[in-house]
Design an enzyme around this catalytic site. Structure first.
Site, short mmCIF file in Angstrom:
data_model
loop_
_atom_site.label_atom_id
_atom_site.label_comp_id
_atom_site.label_asym_id
_atom_site.label_seq_id
_atom_site.Cartn_x
_atom_site.Cartn_y
_atom_site.Cartn_z
N LYS A 96 21.72 136.09 40.93
CA LYS A 96 21.42 134.66 41.12
C LYS A 96 22.13 134.19 42.38
O LYS A 96 23.18 134.71 42.74
CB LYS A 96 21.93 133.85 39.92
CG LYS A 96 21.30 132.48 39.80
CD LYS A 96 19.95 132.56 39.12
CE LYS A 96 19.28 131.22 39.02
NZ LYS A 96 18.09 131.27 38.13
N GLY A 133 8.07 116.77 27.60
CA GLY A 133 8.06 117.19 29.01
C GLY A 133 6.66 117.63 29.40
O GLY A 133 6.15 118.61 28.83
N TYR A 134 6.03 116.90 30.31
CA TYR A 134 4.65 117.26 30.68
C TYR A 134 4.60 117.61 32.15
O TYR A 134 3.81 117.07 32.93
CB TYR A 134 3.71 116.09 30.34
CG TYR A 134 2.31 116.55 29.97
CD1 TYR A 134 2.12 117.43 28.90
CD2 TYR A 134 1.19 116.11 30.66
CE1 TYR A 134 0.85 117.86 28.56
CE2 TYR A 134 -0.09 116.54 30.32
CZ TYR A 134 -0.24 117.42 29.27
OH TYR A 134 -1.51 117.86 28.92
N VAL A 183 5.68 123.44 33.03
CA VAL A 183 5.75 124.24 31.81
C VAL A 183 5.00 123.54 30.66
O VAL A 183 4.15 124.14 29.99
CB VAL A 183 7.22 124.53 31.40
CG1 VAL A 183 7.27 125.33 30.12
CG2 VAL A 183 7.94 125.28 32.52
N GLY A 184 5.31 122.27 30.44
CA GLY A 184 4.72 121.53 29.31
C GLY A 184 3.20 121.44 29.41
O GLY A 184 2.49 121.64 28.41
N TYR A 185 2.70 121.17 30.59
CA TYR A 185 1.25 121.01 30.75
C TYR A 185 0.51 122.32 30.46
O TYR A 185 -0.46 122.35 29.69
CB TYR A 185 0.91 120.50 32.15
CG TYR A 185 -0.57 120.62 32.47
CD1 TYR A 185 -1.52 119.99 31.67
CD2 TYR A 185 -1.01 121.39 33.55
CE1 TYR A 185 -2.88 120.12 31.94
CE2 TYR A 185 -2.36 121.52 33.81
CZ TYR A 185 -3.29 120.89 32.99
OH TYR A 185 -4.63 121.04 33.25
P1 NAD Z 1 8.84 119.86 36.03
O1 NAD Z 1 9.72 119.09 36.94
O2 NAD Z 1 7.50 120.33 36.50
O3 NAD Z 1 8.56 118.99 34.70
C1 NAD Z 1 9.55 118.38 33.93
C2 NAD Z 1 8.88 117.34 33.05
O4 NAD Z 1 9.85 116.79 32.19
C3 NAD Z 1 8.29 116.17 33.84
O5 NAD Z 1 7.03 115.83 33.28
C4 NAD Z 1 9.27 115.02 33.58
O6 NAD Z 1 8.65 113.76 33.61
C5 NAD Z 1 9.74 115.38 32.20
N1 NAD Z 1 11.00 114.77 31.83
C6 NAD Z 1 12.09 114.51 32.59
N2 NAD Z 1 13.03 113.89 31.85
C7 NAD Z 1 12.53 113.81 30.60
C8 NAD Z 1 13.02 113.28 29.40
N3 NAD Z 1 14.22 112.71 29.30
N4 NAD Z 1 12.23 113.39 28.31
C9 NAD Z 1 11.01 113.95 28.37
N5 NAD Z 1 10.50 114.43 29.48
C10 NAD Z 1 11.25 114.36 30.58
O7 NAD Z 1 9.73 121.07 35.50
P2 NAD Z 1 9.24 122.43 34.83
O8 NAD Z 1 9.12 123.46 35.89
O9 NAD Z 1 8.10 122.15 33.92
O10 NAD Z 1 10.53 122.82 33.97
C11 NAD Z 1 10.78 122.24 32.71
C12 NAD Z 1 11.90 123.02 32.03
O11 NAD Z 1 11.52 124.39 31.94
C13 NAD Z 1 13.25 123.04 32.73
O12 NAD Z 1 14.25 123.10 31.74
C14 NAD Z 1 13.24 124.34 33.50
O13 NAD Z 1 14.53 124.82 33.76
C15 NAD Z 1 12.52 125.22 32.52
N6 NAD Z 1 11.93 126.41 33.12
C16 NAD Z 1 10.95 126.33 34.04
C17 NAD Z 1 10.40 127.48 34.58
C18 NAD Z 1 9.28 127.44 35.59
O14 NAD Z 1 8.81 128.52 35.98
N7 NAD Z 1 8.79 126.28 35.98
C19 NAD Z 1 10.88 128.75 34.18
C20 NAD Z 1 11.89 128.82 33.22
C21 NAD Z 1 12.40 127.64 32.70
#
Ligand code: NAD
Length: 418
Positions: free
Chosen positions: A107, A219-220, A223-225
């Site tokens: 990392k 969380g949308y 990842v969520g979407y």
């Molecule tokens: P992102 O920035 O695309 O989305 C985050 C979402 O969470 C946004 O819709 C935001 O509005 C929402 N959010 C922020 N604060 C919030 C709250 N208090 N309550 C509810 N929703 C809230 O980020 P992502 O890439 O989707 O990552 C989300 C999580 O997944 C993080 O913890 C990240 O570390 C983890 N993750 C992501 C990946 C990846 O490849 N993208 C890989 C491993 C882990």
């Protein structure tokens, strides 16, 4: 009384200790794995747009390479510390091992607020950082990738700087690159797809099918979407989603793409018409079958764990469940698919990109997606079996860490390191 300072490295060591005890390994093995192989600290000077020169500090931690070259992202953040980078590199060793990839754990990080830099300054920061660590990275040595506030453009600069350094086109030295430079589109959907898949596999263990099961997603974002999109495609009913502005709930179910259209047009899911509003706390406690936390860490805690009703939880976010709450959920027979397994889709897709680069680009996006599904299904089943072996009254996370550490130790033994 002042709060003790949170040290992620101390937490990572505690987690390792637990896995070592579970496996019945000696202290000697703990001592070997508790310390990273190497941590390189580098000075990263940047000539700013106003003519002054600013110095930033960066690190690359290489924790263990028994299973293959070190691999893990680089983050740019004002609060990055050396211990955080070390902890994350150790965590990557377990994540890559559990994912069944031929990678060790690494990392990187730079203590910087990238939002305060111009694009030119950011390019110089990225090039100078990568140049400074170029001796210890390489296609078969250490392969960085994007993390917090680094993206495909950052990877393109890294790749270009390294290619100049070695004198050939080293596409495979980083993953998460732009498509035209050997990246894969499937990288964008990979984490959400993996999180959806582990939720589906857990649902099949619990109910025999995911079809018709109700889902809430906190969380949308990326990842969520995609988790919502795939679960919907597989017949689950997405009844609630949320973003930082709040959440929405509809008993009849939501169409994820339609919700995303509203989020894009208006800035939030809360503007979706004809739904009930819920808060980000309430969304976790809804009467649903499956819960996907995909936003922040520490949201399922001792404070709300007794009110959680879902029987399957798939951790899209990193660290959404506290260790104490995890224990409570295990005793209540809730299947919590741990982050290290549920959100490994990104790193698995990185491996597919790396192999593709080395072979000169032979894979199609559809093949990449199918490979990801196959790999994650095998990983889920391996953890499930190991979980049954250690006892399902313990969190599934214990089985995941146990299996990950076991594989690394086996590789070290076979290589004659211990
Ligand atoms: P992102 O920035 O695309 O989305 C985050 C979402 O969470 C946004 O819709 C935001 O509005 C929402 N959010 C922020 N604060 C919030 C709250 N208090 N309550 C509810 N929703 C809230 O980020 P992502 O890439 O989707 O990552 C989300 C999580 O997944 C993080 O913890 C990240 O570390 C983890 N993750 C992501 C990946 C990846 O490849 N993208 C890989 C491993 C882990």
């Amino acid at each position: 009384m002042s709060q003790p300072v949170y040290d992620p490295y101390e937490e990572a060591k505690k987690q390792l200790r637990k896995a070592i005890d579970l496996l019945g390994y000696s202290d000697e093995i703990y001592e070997i794995l508790a310390v990273p192989d190497r941590v390189l600290q580098v000075k990263v000077p940047v000539k700013m747009d106003d003519g002054t020169t600013k110095v930033f500090i960066g690190w690359r931690s290489q924790h263990n390479n028994a299973l293959g070259p070190y691999k893990g992202g680089v983050r740019y953040h004002p609060n990055v510390t050396k211990n955080e980078v070390i902890a994350l590199s150790m965590w990557m060793t377990w994540k890559n091992s559990l994912a069944g990839l031929p990678y060790g754990g690494g990392k990187g990080g730079i203590k910087v607020d990238p939002r305060k830099l111009s694009k030119r300054e950011l390019e110089q920061l990225s090039r100078n950082f990568f140049h400074a660590i170029s001796e210890i990275v390489g296609i078969d040595k250490d392969i960085p990738a994007p993390d917090v506030y680094t993206d495909p453009q950052t990877m393109a600069w890294y790749m270009d700087e390294y290619s100049r350094y070695v004198g050939y086109q080293a596409f495979g030295v980083v993953t998460g690159k732009p498509l035209i430079l050997g990246g894969l589109y499937t990288r964008v959907i990979s984490t959400g797809l993996g999180t959806a898949l582990t939720a589906k596999l857990a649902a099949e263990k619990v109910w025999g099918t995911v079809e018709g099961k109700t889902v809430a997603i906190q969380g949308y974002g990326n990842v969520g979407y995609y988790a919502a999109k795939f679960l919907y495609e597989w017949g689950a009913k997405i009844v609630a989603v949320s973003d930082s502005k709040g959440g929405i709930y509809k008993t009849e179910g939501l169409d994820p793409e339609d919700v995303m259209r509203v989020k894009r047009e208006t800035g939030s899911v809360i503007n979706y018409p004809g739904v009930q509003r819920v808060s980000n706390e309430e969304i976790l406690e809804l009467e649903v079958d499956i819960l996907v936390p995909a936003a922040l860490e520490n949201v399922i805690t001792m404070e709300n764990v007794e009110r959680i009703k879902a029987k399957v939880i798939s951790e899209g976010a990193n660290g959404p469940t506290t260790p104490e709450a995890d224990e409570v959920l295990a005793k209540k027979d809730v299947v919590v698919v741990p982050d290290i397994l549920a959100n490994a889709g990104g790193v698995i897709m990185s491996h597919i990109e790396w192999v593709n680069n080395r072979m000169g680009g032979w894979i199609t996006e559809e093949e990449a997606k199918n490979k990801l599904i196959e790999k994650m299904t095998n990983n889920f089943n391996a953890v499930w079996d190991f979980w049954n072996k250690i006892g399902r009254d313990k969190p599934m996370r214990d089985a995941a860490y146990g299996l990950a550490v076991k594989r690394v130790v086996e590789a070290m033994k076979l290589r004659g390191w211990i």
